[in-house]
Enzyme design. Structure first.
Site, PDB file in Angstrom:
ATOM      1  N   ALA A 246       0.822  -1.347   0.145  1.00 11.82           N
ATOM      2  CA  ALA A 246       0.259  -0.209   0.082  1.00 11.82           C
ATOM      3  C   ALA A 246       0.650   1.383  -0.090  1.00 11.82           C
ATOM      4  O   ALA A 246       0.175   2.444   0.590  1.00 11.82           O
ATOM      5  CB  ALA A 246      -0.800   0.325   1.110  1.00 11.82           C
ATOM      6  N   ALA A 247       1.981   1.089   0.354  1.00 15.15           N
ATOM      7  CA  ALA A 247       2.788   3.036  -0.090  1.00 15.15           C
ATOM      8  C   ALA A 247       2.400   3.026  -1.913  1.00 15.15           C
ATOM      9  O   ALA A 247       1.763   4.656  -1.907  1.00 15.15           O
ATOM     10  CB  ALA A 247       5.037   1.612  -0.402  1.00 15.15           C
ATOM     11  N   GLY A 248       2.146   2.245  -2.886  1.00 12.40           N
ATOM     12  CA  GLY A 248       1.593   3.173  -4.041  1.00 12.40           C
ATOM     13  C   GLY A 248       0.202   3.508  -3.541  1.00 12.40           C
ATOM     14  O   GLY A 248      -0.001   5.042  -3.992  1.00 12.40           O
TER      15      GLY A 248
HETATM   16  O1  RIB Z   1      -1.892  -2.179  -3.385  1.00 10.53           O
HETATM   17  C1  RIB Z   1      -1.850  -3.080  -1.991  1.00 10.53           C
HETATM   18  C2  RIB Z   1      -3.399  -4.047  -1.545  1.00 10.53           C
HETATM   19  O2  RIB Z   1      -3.003  -4.729  -3.121  1.00 10.53           O
HETATM   20  C3  RIB Z   1      -3.643  -4.854  -0.968  1.00 10.53           C
HETATM   21  O3  RIB Z   1      -4.254  -3.922  -0.004  1.00 10.53           O
HETATM   22  C4  RIB Z   1      -4.416  -5.935  -2.054  1.00 10.53           C
HETATM   23  O4  RIB Z   1      -5.757  -6.324  -1.603  1.00 10.53           O
HETATM   24  C5  RIB Z   1      -4.208  -6.001  -3.458  1.00 10.53           C
HETATM   25  O5  RIB Z   1      -4.999  -5.259  -3.892  1.00 10.53           O
END
Ligand code: RIB
Length: 304
Positions: A246-248
């Site tokens: 989830a950094a992106g």
């Molecule tokens: O970008 C991270 C996300 O990618 C995660 O939360 C996972 O669910 C996927 O969708």
């Protein structure tokens, strides 16, 4: 101050996470730590990231009528999102992602999209009242491409700033590029979209396809911003990485918030880099997303 208005059309998942001493290779079994679960999905992550940074956010998505879907919806409501246009779908399970996190925060993710793949063009059109009140539309590629295209068309028709995070990458129709104001691939996605391993050259190709600005996120190498006025790289913040998941999404949610404030792009990128850096220091997708106060404190500390 009137809250900024943002629409996110995208996926919602439940992330099932295991930390492991290393990422498993093909055919390998690795013993990891205890299983944890957290709210995830690129669309929902970006929506929550933006809400925590002060935006007023409408999320358009689909969840299943199962326990994961109910939890995801409750969570989005607790985060203060407008969920009027989230459909609960009895015909498909909620999206789930399996995530293994390695010792330096690197990850492997596999997604079972479930209801996310049933987000339809009709669902997008049902959200018209939200489009009529927003200034920025944020999209990713965990829902059907025709739905993404319909949202981009509707966004453009209503004068919204359209941001596409092309993750996970897939070939995109020419029409979509022309509807995009800001395209935000990571380096891997930029290469997948263009065949160019080098970010500057990839950005050139993507601009020629019709989007107005390209922001390539390069992990520890920072961010490359390219549009008619800028061709610049900004260095990454140095952090102790716990989990890059989830950094992106933190980056894209924050960038969209800055665009609703009409920040200049270099400033929007800096703000987004700070949000992404903070998210990397914590485990999980949505649990890792910082608040506005945290990002402001981080920026103040970096400036001093
Ligand atoms: O970008 C991270 C996300 O990618 C995660 O939360 C996972 O669910 C996927 O969708």
């Amino acid at each position: 101050m009137t809250p900024s208005r943002l629409i996110v059309v995208g996926s919602s998942n439940t992330d099932l996470i295991i930390r492991a001493p290393r990422l498993p290779g093909p055919g390998e079994t690795v013993l990891g730590g205890d299983l944890t679960s957290a709210a995830g999905g690129k669309g929902a992550n970006q929506a929550v990231a933006a809400a925590r940074l002060g935006a007023s956010v409408t999320f358009v998505g689909r969840v299943g009528s199962d326990a994961h879907g109910q939890q995801a919806l409750n969570h989005l409501n607790r985060e203060g999102l407008d969920t009027r246009f989230v459909v609960t779908d009895a015909a498909a399970p909620s999206g789930v992602a399996f995530i293994v996190v390695g010792p330096q925060g690197q990850n492997q993710i596999t997604v079972a999209p479930g209801a996310n793949l049933r987000l339809s063009t009709d669902d997008v059109h049902a959200a018209l009242p939200a489009f009529e009140q927003a200034s920025v539309l944020l999209l990713q590629l965990e829902t059907p491409l025709e739905t993404v295209l319909a949202a981009a068309r509707l966004g453009r028709a209503h004068g919204l700033h359209v941001v596409l995070n092309p993750a996970p990458a897939q070939p995109l129709p020419e029409e979509l590029y022309a509807l995009i104001d800001v395209l935000t691939p990571n380096q891997h996605e930029a290469t997948q979209l263009t065949g160019e391993p080098e970010p500057q050259r990839a950005a050139e190709v993507l601009l020629r396809r019709g989007c107005r600005c390209v922001v390539v996120t390069l992990g520890e190498a920072g961010v490359y911003l390219r549009d008619a006025q800028h061709s610049q790289r900004s260095p990454a913040h140095q952090v102790e990485a716990v989990d890059a998941t989830a950094a992106g999404d933190a980056f894209n949610g924050a960038l969209a918030v800055a665009l609703t404030r009409q920040d200049a792009l270099p400033h929007a990128v800096q703000f987004a880099q700070a949000a992404a850096a903070l998210s990397v220091t914590r485990l999980g997708a949505q649990p890792s997303l910082p608040t506005l106060a945290e990002v402001q404190a981080w920026l103040a500390q970096s400036a001093g």
